[in-house]
Design a protein around this motif. Structure first.
Motif, PDB file in Angstrom:
ATOM      1  N   MET A  40       0.839  -1.211   0.000  1.00  0.00           N
ATOM      2  CA  MET A  40       0.000   0.000   0.000  1.00  0.00           C
ATOM      3  C   MET A  40       0.873   1.260   0.000  1.00  0.00           C
ATOM      4  N   ASP A  55      -5.522   2.200 -11.125  1.00  0.00           N
ATOM      5  CA  ASP A  55      -6.824   1.633 -10.762  1.00  0.00           C
ATOM      6  C   ASP A  55      -6.615   0.308 -10.024  1.00  0.00           C
ATOM      7  N   THR A  56      -7.704  -0.209  -9.469  1.00  0.00           N
ATOM      8  CA  THR A  56      -7.596  -1.378  -8.596  1.00  0.00           C
ATOM      9  C   THR A  56      -6.995  -2.583  -9.303  1.00  0.00           C
TER      10      THR A  56
ATOM     11  N   SER B  17     -13.848  -5.132  -6.039  1.00  0.00           N
ATOM     12  CA  SER B  17     -13.402  -5.838  -7.251  1.00  0.00           C
ATOM     13  C   SER B  17     -13.758  -7.323  -7.282  1.00  0.00           C
ATOM     14  N   LEU B 116      -5.233  -8.836  -3.380  1.00  0.00           N
ATOM     15  CA  LEU B 116      -6.621  -9.181  -3.709  1.00  0.00           C
ATOM     16  C   LEU B 116      -7.238 -10.111  -2.660  1.00  0.00           C
ATOM     17  N   MET B 181      -7.360   2.308   4.214  1.00  0.00           N
ATOM     18  CA  MET B 181      -6.487   2.355   3.040  1.00  0.00           C
ATOM     19  C   MET B 181      -6.729   1.162   2.114  1.00  0.00           C
ATOM     20  N   LEU B 182      -6.851  -0.030   2.699  1.00  0.00           N
ATOM     21  CA  LEU B 182      -7.132  -1.227   1.887  1.00  0.00           C
ATOM     22  C   LEU B 182      -8.399  -1.036   1.063  1.00  0.00           C
ATOM     23  N   LEU B 185      -7.889   1.378  -1.885  1.00  0.00           N
ATOM     24  CA  LEU B 185      -7.117   0.802  -2.993  1.00  0.00           C
ATOM     25  C   LEU B 185      -7.913  -0.248  -3.767  1.00  0.00           C
ATOM     26  N   LEU B 186      -8.775  -0.980  -3.065  1.00  0.00           N
ATOM     27  CA  LEU B 186      -9.499  -2.077  -3.709  1.00  0.00           C
ATOM     28  C   LEU B 186     -10.862  -1.664  -4.252  1.00  0.00           C
ATOM     29  N   SER B 187     -11.169  -0.377  -4.183  1.00  0.00           N
ATOM     30  CA  SER B 187     -12.478   0.041  -4.722  1.00  0.00           C
ATOM     31  C   SER B 187     -12.353   1.166  -5.746  1.00  0.00           C
ATOM     32  N   ARG B 188     -11.165   1.310  -6.297  1.00  0.00           N
ATOM     33  CA  ARG B 188     -11.004   2.289  -7.370  1.00  0.00           C
ATOM     34  C   ARG B 188     -11.571   1.739  -8.672  1.00  0.00           C
ATOM     35  N   THR B 189     -12.092   2.632  -9.486  1.00  0.00           N
ATOM     36  CA  THR B 189     -12.623   2.190 -10.778  1.00  0.00           C
ATOM     37  C   THR B 189     -11.605   2.465 -11.872  1.00  0.00           C
ATOM     38  N   ARG B 190     -11.752   1.736 -12.959  1.00  0.00           N
ATOM     39  CA  ARG B 190     -10.842   1.902 -14.094  1.00  0.00           C
ATOM     40  C   ARG B 190     -10.962   3.314 -14.660  1.00  0.00           C
ATOM     41  N   GLN B 191      -9.807   3.938 -14.910  1.00  0.00           N
ATOM     42  CA  GLN B 191      -9.779   5.340 -15.357  1.00  0.00           C
ATOM     43  C   GLN B 191     -10.266   5.521 -16.785  1.00  0.00           C
TER      44      GLN B 191
END
Lengths: 79, 192
Positions: A40, A55-56, B17, B116, B181-182, B185-191
């Motif tokens: 992280m 992105d993820t 994700s 993941l 923080m986790l 990072l794990l819930s961002r969407t594709r740009q």
């Protein structure tokens, strides 16, 4: 400073490892320094260094130094 | 942030994700293959080989047992592992129990030890804490299983008992505090 050097510095800063350890085949979770917490911190360090927002799927996919380079290449960062 | 779809007594959970769907009969052989693999079985409290007959009997049992619930974890449309919850105390239903015991394994070698691996747990815990009103989770791991101990501590678990087996407990407040923080990072969407 070129992008390769910036990348090595980012890994050294995030993982607390020496520059000579940062080779393309250095892989996540194979050394104690690169665990999920360090991962992280590494993501944040790379994003700050290269001014990108990953992105993820890229964060999940970033399993080695070599992989980090190929992912950053998608964001127009050349090595 | 998760989305939940309920069909009768089944819950489908999507978030971070991954997609969690109930285990069905056609999953059994894949689950058995993973469960018998060296990587997964060495982490289990019971690491004995599981036969096809035992697996089928297990499925018949858990299908009728409302003290536990088992999901398949899917990432990008592929099954990568399994996660579950069990009521901690005998006679309780998983939907109303205050304390639950979690289980997880990532069977797909591509994602073992990957960040993941946190995603199904985040989705499941969000569901339990926020929808089922679960008060706490209780985990039991081998004291030698450093990876599992670190994994759980990353989620906010605290060690409550330490012998051959390690007992850990997780309260909602610690979970929310520890996983900010986790989750980001794990819930961002594709740009693009």
């Amino acid at each position: 400073m070129n992008n390769q050097q910036k990348l090595v510095d980012a890994f050294c800063e995030a993982l607390g490892v020496a520059p000579d350890m940062v080779t393309d085949d250095l892989t996540y979770n194979t050394i104690k320094e690169w665990d999920s917490t360090a991962h992280m911190i590494l993501i944040a360090e790379l994003e700050n260094t290269f001014d990108v927002m990953l992105d993820t799927d890229d964060i999940i996919d970033m399993s080695s130094v070599g992989k980090a380079k190929s992912i950053l290449s998608k964001y127009d960062i050349g090595f | 942030m998760i989305t939940i779809k309920q069909q009768q007594k089944d819950f489908y959970i999507t978030g971070y994700s991954v997609h969690l769907r109930p285990v069905v009969y056609s999953d059994l052989e894949q689950l058995r293959e993973w469960r018998n693999s060296a990587f997964v079985s060495k982490q289990m409290l019971d690491s004995q080989y599981i036969s096809a007959e035992q697996q089928a009997a297990w499925f018949m049992k858990v299908s009728r047992d409302d003290s536990q619930y088992h999901w398949i974890v899917e990432y990008q449309g592929h099954c990568i592992g399994s996660t579950n919850i069990k009521a901690r105390h005998v006679g309780e239903r998983v939907h109303t129990a205050k304390e639950l015991e979690p289980g997880l394994y990532i069977g797909d070698p591509d994602y073992q030890g990957n960040i993941l691996a946190f995603a199904p747990t985040l989705a499941m815990y969000d569901f339990c804490f926020n929808e089922l009103q679960t008060q706490s989770f209780h985990a039991v791991v081998k004291a030698t299983n450093q990876a599992a101990i670190k994994y759980n501590q990353q989620l906010g678990y605290e060690i409550v008992s330490q012998q051959k087996l390690l007992e850990l407990s997780l309260q909602k407040e610690a979970y929310e505090r520890q996983t900010v923080m986790l989750k980001r990072l794990l819930s961002r969407t594709r740009q693009s």
